[in-house]
Design a protein around this motif. Structure first.
Motif, mmCIF file in Angstrom:
data_model
loop_
_atom_site.group_PDB
_atom_site.id
_atom_site.type_symbol
_atom_site.label_atom_id
_atom_site.label_comp_id
_atom_site.label_asym_id
_atom_site.label_seq_id
_atom_site.Cartn_x
_atom_site.Cartn_y
_atom_site.Cartn_z
ATOM 1 N N TYR A 162 -41.399 -21.105 10.712
ATOM 2 C CA TYR A 162 -42.345 -21.056 11.835
ATOM 3 C C TYR A 162 -43.555 -20.182 11.496
ATOM 4 C CZ TYR A 162 -39.468 -23.517 15.283
ATOM 5 O OH TYR A 162 -38.779 -24.476 15.973
ATOM 6 N N LEU A 163 -43.331 -19.119 10.753
ATOM 7 C CA LEU A 163 -44.433 -18.253 10.337
ATOM 8 C C LEU A 163 -45.412 -19.019 9.462
ATOM 9 C CD1 LEU A 163 -45.355 -15.240 10.505
ATOM 10 C CD2 LEU A 163 -44.124 -14.867 8.374
ATOM 11 N N GLU A 164 -44.882 -19.813 8.526
ATOM 12 C CA GLU A 164 -45.734 -20.631 7.655
ATOM 13 C C GLU A 164 -46.531 -21.647 8.466
ATOM 14 O OE1 GLU A 164 -46.347 -20.339 4.561
ATOM 15 O OE2 GLU A 164 -44.711 -19.239 3.625
ATOM 16 N N LEU A 165 -45.937 -22.128 9.561
ATOM 17 C CA LEU A 165 -46.622 -23.109 10.411
ATOM 18 C C LEU A 165 -47.561 -22.461 11.423
ATOM 19 C CD1 LEU A 165 -43.715 -25.614 11.161
ATOM 20 C CD2 LEU A 165 -45.772 -26.065 9.848
ATOM 21 N N LYS A 166 -47.638 -21.117 11.365
ATOM 22 C CA LYS A 166 -48.505 -20.356 12.279
ATOM 23 C C LYS A 166 -48.029 -20.446 13.731
ATOM 24 C CE LYS A 166 -52.596 -20.689 9.310
ATOM 25 N NZ LYS A 166 -51.835 -21.109 8.140
ATOM 26 N N ASN A 167 -46.755 -20.749 13.918
ATOM 27 C CA ASN A 167 -46.148 -20.709 15.252
ATOM 28 C C ASN A 167 -45.538 -19.315 15.400
ATOM 29 O OD1 ASN A 167 -44.690 -21.002 17.616
ATOM 30 N ND2 ASN A 167 -43.973 -23.055 17.140
ATOM 31 N N TYR A 168 -46.418 -18.333 15.660
ATOM 32 C CA TYR A 168 -46.015 -16.942 15.566
ATOM 33 C C TYR A 168 -45.051 -16.519 16.670
ATOM 34 C CZ TYR A 168 -49.934 -17.068 12.345
ATOM 35 O OH TYR A 168 -50.772 -17.407 11.322
ATOM 36 N N SER A 169 -45.227 -17.041 17.855
ATOM 37 C CA SER A 169 -44.341 -16.674 18.965
ATOM 38 C C SER A 169 -42.903 -17.113 18.676
ATOM 39 C CB SER A 169 -44.827 -17.303 20.267
ATOM 40 O OG SER A 169 -46.108 -16.809 20.602
ATOM 41 N N GLN A 170 -42.755 -18.341 18.173
ATOM 42 C CA GLN A 170 -41.412 -18.830 17.855
ATOM 43 C C GLN A 170 -40.824 -18.055 16.680
ATOM 44 O OE1 GLN A 170 -39.594 -21.307 19.617
ATOM 45 N NE2 GLN A 170 -38.026 -20.256 18.408
ATOM 46 N N ALA A 171 -41.670 -17.697 15.723
ATOM 47 C CA ALA A 171 -41.205 -16.897 14.584
ATOM 48 C C ALA A 171 -40.663 -15.555 15.064
ATOM 49 C CB ALA A 171 -42.349 -16.696 13.591
ATOM 50 N N ILE A 172 -41.382 -14.921 15.999
ATOM 51 C CA ILE A 172 -40.936 -13.625 16.531
ATOM 52 C C ILE A 172 -39.566 -13.767 17.196
ATOM 53 C CG2 ILE A 172 -41.396 -11.926 18.364
ATOM 54 C CD1 ILE A 172 -44.426 -12.330 17.646
ATOM 55 N N GLU A 173 -39.383 -14.830 17.954
ATOM 56 C CA GLU A 173 -38.081 -15.058 18.615
ATOM 57 C C GLU A 173 -36.957 -15.140 17.579
ATOM 58 O OE1 GLU A 173 -37.748 -18.190 21.449
ATOM 59 O OE2 GLU A 173 -39.673 -17.737 22.393
ATOM 60 N N ASP A 174 -37.199 -15.874 16.498
ATOM 61 C CA ASP A 174 -36.149 -16.045 15.498
ATOM 62 C C ASP A 174 -35.889 -14.762 14.720
ATOM 63 O OD1 ASP A 174 -35.380 -18.606 16.098
ATOM 64 O OD2 ASP A 174 -36.646 -19.563 14.617
ATOM 65 N N PHE A 175 -36.945 -14.038 14.349
ATOM 66 C CA PHE A 175 -36.736 -12.769 13.650
ATOM 67 C C PHE A 175 -36.017 -11.762 14.549
ATOM 68 C CE2 PHE A 175 -40.637 -14.050 11.077
ATOM 69 C CZ PHE A 175 -39.881 -14.453 9.987
ATOM 70 N N THR A 176 -36.341 -11.785 15.845
ATOM 71 C CA THR A 176 -35.676 -10.883 16.797
ATOM 72 C C THR A 176 -34.183 -11.181 16.850
ATOM 73 O OG1 THR A 176 -37.692 -10.662 18.124
ATOM 74 C CG2 THR A 176 -35.597 -10.146 19.216
ATOM 75 N N GLN A 177 -33.830 -12.482 16.857
ATOM 76 C CA GLN A 177 -32.422 -12.860 16.884
ATOM 77 C C GLN A 177 -31.731 -12.445 15.583
ATOM 78 O OE1 GLN A 177 -30.905 -13.969 19.576
ATOM 79 N NE2 GLN A 177 -28.944 -13.942 18.517
ATOM 80 N N ALA A 178 -32.428 -12.599 14.469
ATOM 81 C CA ALA A 178 -31.865 -12.184 13.169
ATOM 82 C C ALA A 178 -31.607 -10.681 13.162
ATOM 83 C CB ALA A 178 -32.818 -12.568 12.042
ATOM 84 N N ILE A 179 -32.530 -9.905 13.737
ATOM 85 C CA ILE A 179 -32.377 -8.443 13.789
ATOM 86 C C ILE A 179 -31.211 -8.048 14.696
ATOM 87 C CG2 ILE A 179 -33.493 -6.340 14.662
ATOM 88 C CD1 ILE A 179 -36.172 -7.637 13.595
ATOM 89 N N LYS A 180 -31.025 -8.778 15.801
ATOM 90 C CA LYS A 180 -29.881 -8.504 16.679
ATOM 91 C C LYS A 180 -28.572 -8.666 15.924
ATOM 92 C CE LYS A 180 -31.928 -9.763 21.152
ATOM 93 N NZ LYS A 180 -31.925 -10.771 22.245
ATOM 94 N N LEU A 181 -28.543 -9.641 15.023
ATOM 95 C CA LEU A 181 -27.323 -9.914 14.259
ATOM 96 C C LEU A 181 -27.182 -8.988 13.056
ATOM 97 C CD1 LEU A 181 -27.531 -13.808 14.424
ATOM 98 C CD2 LEU A 181 -25.830 -12.382 15.571
ATOM 99 N N ASN A 182 -28.301 -8.408 12.602
ATOM 100 C CA ASN A 182 -28.261 -7.477 11.474
ATOM 101 C C ASN A 182 -29.396 -6.469 11.630
ATOM 102 O OD1 ASN A 182 -28.150 -6.072 9.099
ATOM 103 N ND2 ASN A 182 -28.533 -7.821 7.755
ATOM 104 N N HIS A 183 -29.064 -5.280 12.131
ATOM 105 C CA HIS A 183 -30.089 -4.257 12.399
ATOM 106 C C HIS A 183 -30.690 -3.671 11.127
ATOM 107 C CE1 HIS A 183 -29.266 -4.307 16.669
ATOM 108 N NE2 HIS A 183 -27.973 -4.121 16.444
ATOM 109 N N ASN A 184 -30.096 -3.973 9.992
ATOM 110 C CA ASN A 184 -30.561 -3.381 8.734
ATOM 111 C C ASN A 184 -31.361 -4.358 7.878
ATOM 112 O OD1 ASN A 184 -29.247 -0.852 9.210
ATOM 113 N ND2 ASN A 184 -27.297 -1.839 8.696
#
Length: 287
Positions: A162-184
């Protein structure tokens, strides 16, 4: 087998088309009518939604964004021997891509010179190629997320796409979910920061880069990006600190020298700026 080119005449010596030829002719007439109706609908839609377009503009846009399926023909034989043929065409305009196109197209219409049109269309075609390139990644990770909702990597990979496609809002949602699953996950913080930065939310970007640096202090990339964020906030001294740290970690990172040179120039350190510009050129980056 009858000769396909043999002409059939009625009892008065008048030429009569074969049934197959009649149907072919009816299909061509029906298809022509259906195409006219379709393009009239498209033209009305574009005129209604984008007031500054002329007919030539609309023709160009229709070619790029209107997708049509193969026509479906319906044949009806009347009791008096006449034949009626209808053509159905299923078509659609990709509204998401069209809207993105029109934002650029409107800017071109209002601000750009005519000789820049080709450059803008080329950029849009590249954007479409990008969409085609990364869409399979998104679909694959979508399936992975559904099959394994606890997969941090699936969210992270989809965020990158999504970041490559410049869909930044959706990218943020996915990175946020990844961080919830792995804080490190330093990379998830860093690329979430990059998404925020592209949305010009520099304070959030800095927070994410800072967390990435805490988790991986030997990675030059978050220092470089945090330097960009500070530069955009006109905090040039802090930007220089981050660029300098990025250079310590990766002395071949040519773009960092150039960006640090720009920051030095902003605070009047012209001699240091020129040294950095020269170093960037030596490493192959012209700016």
């Amino acid at each position: 087998m009858a000769d396909e080119n043999l002409k059939i005449f009625n009892s008065r010596g008048e030429y009569k088309m074969s049934e197959d030829d009649t149907f072919k002719f009816a299909k061509s007439v029906a298809l022509e009518s259906a195409e006219k109706i379709l393009y009239a609908d498209v033209k009305n839609f574009l005129h209604d939604n984008f007031k500054n377009l002329n007919d030539k503009d609309i023709d160009k846009i229709s070619e790029k964004f209107l997708t049509k399926n193969e026509p479906h023909f319906i044949r009806e034989n009347l009791s008096n021997g006449d034949m009626i043929c209808y053509a159905e065409i299923q078509a659609e305009i990709s509204l998401t891509v069209l809207d993105d196109f029109m934002k650029n197209f409107s800017n071109f219409k209002l601000e750009k010179k005519v000789d820049e049109q080709k450059k803008i269309i080329d950029e849009l075609q590249n954007k479409l190629k990008l969409f085609q390139k990364f869409l399979p990644d998104i679909i694959r990770e979508e399936i992975e997320v559904k099959n394994n909702p606890e997969s941090e990597l699936a969210y992270y990979n989809r965020g990158i796409a999504y970041l490559e496609l410049k869909n930044y809002s959706q990218a943020i949602e996915d990175f946020t979910q990844a961080i919830k699953l792995n804080h490190n996950d330093a990379a998830a913080y860093c690329y979430r920061g990059l998404a925020y930065q592209n949305l010009e939310n520099y304070s959030q970007a800095i927070e994410n880069y800072t967390q990435a640096i805490k988790l991986n202090p030997n990675w030059a990339f978050p220092y470089y990006n945090r330097g960009l964020a500070y530069y955009n906030l006109k905090n040039y001294s802090q930007a220089i600190e981050d660029y300098t740290q990025a250079i310590k970690l990766d002395s071949t990172f040519a773009k960092t020298y150039y960006r640090r040179g720009l920051a030095y120039k902003e605070i009047g350190e012209n001699e240091k700026a020129e040294k950095d510009f020269a170093k960037a050129r030596k490493l192959g980056y012209e700016g």
